[in-house]
Design a protein around this motif. Structure first.
Motif, short mmCIF file in Angstrom:
data_model
loop_
_atom_site.label_atom_id
_atom_site.label_comp_id
_atom_site.label_asym_id
_atom_site.label_seq_id
_atom_site.Cartn_x
_atom_site.Cartn_y
_atom_site.Cartn_z
N SER A 76 -2.85 8.08 2.77
CA SER A 76 -2.25 6.86 3.31
C SER A 76 -1.24 7.21 4.40
CB SER A 76 -1.60 6.04 2.20
OG SER A 76 -0.67 6.82 1.48
N ALA A 77 -0.57 6.20 4.91
CA ALA A 77 0.31 6.37 6.07
C ALA A 77 1.42 7.37 5.84
CB ALA A 77 0.91 5.01 6.45
N GLY A 78 1.65 8.21 6.84
CA GLY A 78 2.76 9.15 6.81
C GLY A 78 4.00 8.54 7.44
N PRO A 159 -6.51 3.66 -0.91
CA PRO A 159 -5.16 3.22 -0.57
C PRO A 159 -4.10 4.01 -1.33
CG PRO A 159 -6.20 1.66 -2.05
CD PRO A 159 -7.26 2.65 -1.66
N GLY A 160 -2.89 4.04 -0.80
CA GLY A 160 -1.80 4.76 -1.43
C GLY A 160 -1.01 3.89 -2.39
N GLY A 161 -0.06 4.52 -3.05
CA GLY A 161 0.72 3.83 -4.08
C GLY A 161 1.65 2.76 -3.56
N VAL A 162 1.98 2.77 -2.26
CA VAL A 162 2.87 1.75 -1.72
C VAL A 162 2.14 0.84 -0.72
CG1 VAL A 162 4.94 3.13 -2.06
CG2 VAL A 162 3.70 3.30 0.11
N CYS A 163 0.83 0.98 -0.61
CA CYS A 163 0.07 0.15 0.33
C CYS A 163 -0.06 -1.28 -0.19
CB CYS A 163 -1.33 0.73 0.53
SG CYS A 163 -1.38 2.35 1.33
N GLY A 345 3.49 -0.01 3.91
CA GLY A 345 4.27 0.58 2.83
C GLY A 345 5.22 1.69 3.24
N ARG A 346 5.29 2.01 4.54
CA ARG A 346 6.18 3.10 4.96
C ARG A 346 7.63 2.85 4.56
NH1 ARG A 346 2.55 2.82 9.47
NH2 ARG A 346 1.56 4.85 9.95
N CYS A 347 8.09 1.62 4.72
CA CYS A 347 9.50 1.34 4.43
C CYS A 347 9.82 1.54 2.96
CB CYS A 347 9.86 -0.08 4.87
SG CYS A 347 8.93 -1.38 4.02
N ILE A 348 8.81 1.44 2.09
CA ILE A 348 9.02 1.64 0.66
C ILE A 348 9.10 3.14 0.36
CG2 ILE A 348 8.11 1.20 -1.65
CD1 ILE A 348 6.57 -1.19 -0.48
#
Length: 376
Positions: A76-78, A159-163, A345-348
């Motif tokens: 997921s997003a870095g 998807p990632g855990g914060v997506c 979800g990056r901000c999380i």
């Protein structure tokens, strides 16, 4: 191949795609592993792509881990987003001589190809296009950097855990705004990428790469994998009318609760792919005969961001967090016609205090008794 067609390339074909784009004069930018994270930077070859790497994310946590396969896009997003290449965090805009004459810096951006753009980030590029590239006074620097941009998008299957892109309507699949769109598939020893052609430019590049036509069953299985990803999101935004909720929650006591945890460090705005605010700074050498004017990213979490004659308008952490979240999810509609959040979800993940905006909005909805239908 023509726009709308779907082809198949193998792992070597992905490397060949990077070669073709570089040969066509593009600076190819894509994901790679560096400093304990998957970052975006220029690719010299497909070998630099993060094969076999995944990520584990949760509020305030981001960790790389080795996978059991050689998947390239199963992460997921870095911390970085494509915004940094279209709207740089720090750029010189003018030289100022001893006569105080300001000479604008003549930028000549290299045409770029983005490889691996997720649905959430594809949506963020479109949002920045409206914010910085549209309106009565478009940003010429942004326009030059976006001109001739070649986009290779990626449909997410893990998807990632914060997506929470599914609840924001921005992913995990992509439907527009790309030249080519990849869906990675690994079945046993068969590692391949379905490639949907989005534009004539994409068709020409794919023809040079080489491919075979996708079978109907392959297309169906890839679509099923993307649809399944939508059901495995790590987070979801509450199904309420977010615009109304944030507007009516201005005096909610919950802002003080968030402020008791928020460090006002601005990490959330720095990693956000749509935050666009900037400020300017003049710097000079020791002689005082020469100066430069620089533009840099700014944040509504900075105390001086809302400074007017006599002081700052938003002096409390509660007021600054409320401003950020209310603008992102509510008043952004009034300015630009959409939400400013794409659910990446990056901000999380990159909040050192582990603040989760989906949980905070959920709490606001609980306090407001929010049951309204979502009109996003």
């Amino acid at each position: 191949m023509t726009p709308g067609d779907t082809a198949v390339i193998d792992r070597a074909g992905l490397d060949r795609l990077v070669e073709v784009l570089r040969a066509r004069g593009y600076r190819v930018i894509g994901p790679q592993v560096r400093d304990g994270a998957i970052v975006l930077d220029e690719l010299e070859s497909g070998a630099a792509l993060p094969s076999g790497w995944g990520v584990q994310t949760s509020p305030g946590r981001y960790r790389l881990h080795r996978r059991d396969d050689e998947a390239v896009f199963a992460h997921s997003a870095g911390p970085g987003s494509w915004k940094q290449f279209l709207h740089p965090p720090h750029r010189k805009i003018a030289e100022i001589g001893p006569d105080l004459e300001s000479v604008p810096v003549d930028e000549v951006p290299v045409k770029s190809a983005f490889l691996g753009v997720r649905g959430c980030d594809l949506a963020s590029i479109a949002i920045l296009g409206r914010v910085l590239g549209g309106g009565e006074y478009p940003d010429p620097s942004f326009g030059r950097r976006r001109h001739d941009l070649f986009v290779v998008a990626v449909n997410c299957t893990e998807p990632g855990g914060v997506c929470f892109c599914a609840s924001m309507g921005t992913g995990p699949g992509v439907s527009a705004g790309f030249d080519l769109a990849l869906t990675e598939r690994i079945e046993g020893s068969d590692h391949r990428f379905l490639v949907e052609v989005g534009t004539e430019a994409g068709a020409h590049v794919l023809a040079e790469v080489g491919s075979r036509e996708a079978e109907t069953a392959e297309i169906a299985r890839a679509g099923e994998a993307v649809n399944a990803a939508a059901q495995r999101m790590g987070r979801a935004m509450p199904e309420v009318d977010l615009r109304t909720l944030l507007r009516d929650s201005r005096e909610s006591p919950h802002w003080q609760d968030v402020a008791s945890r928020c460090l006002t460090c601005a990490n959330c705005t720095m990693v956000c792919p749509t935050c666009f605010c900037t400020t300017t700074e003049d710097v000079t050498d020791l002689t005082g005969d020469h100066a430069q004017r620089w533009e840099r990213w700014a944040s509504c979490f900075e105390l001086d961001f809302s400074y007017l004659h006599g002081g700052s308008v938003r002096q409390s952490g509660a007021g600054r967090y409320r401003q950020w979240l209310s603008h992102k999810l509510s008043t952004w509609y009034d300015q630009f016609g959409s939400s400013g959040c794409v659910g990446c979800g990056r901000c999380i993940a990159w909040c050192p205090a582990g603040i989760d905006l989906t949980a905070e909005v959920g709490r606001l909805a609980e306090l407001a008794g929010g049951t309204a239908d979502d009109d996003r």
